[in-house]
Design a protein around this motif. Sequence first.
Motif: not given
Length: 140
Positions: A55-72
């Motif tokens: 239930g998240f969308v790509n503008t949610d802060p949870e998603y953005k944080m996850a994206q940043t974490i997985f990009s390391q």
Amino acid sequence: MSQINNITVDIALNTLPLSQKGFGLPLIVGIKERVGKPQYVEVTDADELLDSSIGFVNTDPEYKMAQTIFSQSPRLDKIAVCGISAFSALATDLATLRNSGKDAWYYLLITSREKADIAIADTYINSLEKMGIFASDDQT
């Protein structure tokens, strides 16, 4: 009084990049209301959060944080994401989560940048043998 003269200090930054993952499982906590969706999930890729069953969308802060974490690099194997009712209830909601057996996370990240919410999270995390990483743009 004696004086020391002719001192030379050489500082070399010979640090190496990280070569192994560390700090255990991160837990991202936010207050996005996702009725009928799991309040706690573990994912191996940020895009899993976009699944309609989560239930998240790509503008949610949870998603953005996850994206940043997985990009390391090195890339973490998985992260946990949890929804709470309000940041004022963070201690109670996370204690309930931990008592339900979901206590494998090591460091806490919150989506709020409000100083009051950070203070609540900081007080709670300091009562545990875990770590919190918080950010605010408020410089006061």
